[in-house]
Motif scaffolding. Structure first.
Motif: not given
Length: 325
Positions: A51-60, A112-119
């Motif tokens: 992908a062109a850009a990936v944002d990692a979301l780590v749930v604690d 869902d709250a943190a994804r900023a519109g991304l899948p």
């Protein structure tokens, strides 16, 4: 980070590429739910490559001592793999239905709250799919539960549903990554863990190593069948009324599987919560086995009231009654 071209790495990369078919890599931007385990680590690394850009979301989930350190390590690993960003999302795990269900609810809400519109890509594998199908079978939850998880479902993407768990572990070994081993994933206190460690291995042994593949294939076939049945149910609702009341004569002339599916969709559209199979069967009797019986109470009423499905003048209606009555 340049990835080695091993069998495991190529398999995971191919799965991510196939999931994103139709969208050029230069335009693909996704978030990845990263736990630090082998599945999500492999998915994150492959997504960075594809992908062109990936944002990692780590749930604690904050259910274990040191969970903040585990989350911080996972975020740091994501950055080293080339993620554009890595965020730790602390959550409070509360609510009914057991710890697993409460943690799942909190996790999905935070993502869902943190994804900023991304899948958001999730690291569910073929083995997870097989476990989900077995759970649905054991609970008698019907075709929707047995169809398992979809590759794409709203903001959620599951590219690895064709990839075995052993492959993601080999992927991490090929990259020199050390996955986090969540102790909850080996605790026999959880039904899914016992399925993973006791039931599925036995089935694999008895069936010659094909059980998980067969269960996943069953889920895929059922998703296609359910899609067709949903279309038939929508058409039936359009003829039966689909508003506050449904024509029992129109419903009664339909095939049972389509009729019950249509009634379920109608209830959900009216704000009814937690539609169970027992509700559907009793409501179906109002349609095809009418003997003047009383209504069927369903969930969703405001405080002090309840919702009841009743048959009046040949039509199903949803009434709000005093809960004490």
């Amino acid at each position: 980070m340049r990835l080695p071209e091993t069998l495991a790495v190529l398999a995971v990369r191919h799965a991510v590429r196939e999931w994103s078919t139709g969208l050029p890599p230069a335009e693909l931007q996704v978030a990845v739910a990263l736990s630090g385990g082998a599945d999500s680590l492999a998915l994150t690394a492959a997504a960075v490559a594809e992908a062109a850009a990936v944002d990692a979301l780590v749930v604690d989930h904050r259910l274990q001592d040191g969970s903040d350190e585990v989350a911080a390590v996972a975020a740091a690993t994501a950055r080293s793999l080339g993620c554009r960003s890595a965020r730790v999302l602390p959550v409070e795990v509360t609510g009914t239905g057991g710890m697993e269900a409460a943690a799942r609810t909190a996790r999905y809400a935070a993502l869902d709250a943190a994804r900023a519109g991304l899948p958001v890509l999730l690291g569910h594998t073929l083995d997870d799919q097989a476990e989900t199908v077995l759970l649905g079978l054991a609970r008698g939850s019907g075709a929707r539960a047995i169809q398992g998880m979809a590759p794409s479902d709203g903001p959620w993407g599951r590219p690895l549903l064709s990839v075995r768990r052993a492959t993601t572990r080999q992927f991490c070994a090929d990259l020199g990554l050390t996955p986090y081993e969540d102790p909850h994933n080996s605790s026999p206190d959880f039904t899914r863990v016992r399925l993973r460690t006791e039931v599925l291995p036995l089935l694999e042994d008895v069936l010659g190593g094909t059980a998980a593949l067969a269960l996943a294939r069953t889920a895929e076939q059922l998703r296609a069948d359910n899609g067709a049945l949903d279309e038939f149910a929508d058409e039936l609702l359009s003829r039966a009324g689909s508003g506050l009341a449904l024509d029992c004569a129109v419903l009664g002339a339909a095939a049972p599987a389509v009729r019950r599916r249509a009634v379920r969709a109608w209830l959900l559209a009216q704000g009814v919560r937690g539609v169970a199979g027992t509700h559907i069967r009793r409501i179906d009797e109002l349609v095809v086995a009418w003997r003047g019986q009383g209504g069927v109470a369903v969930g969703g009423g405001v405080r002090g009231t309840r919702l009841v499905v009743v048959r009046e003048h040949g039509r199903l209606t949803l009434a709000r009654t005093d809960r004490e009555r």
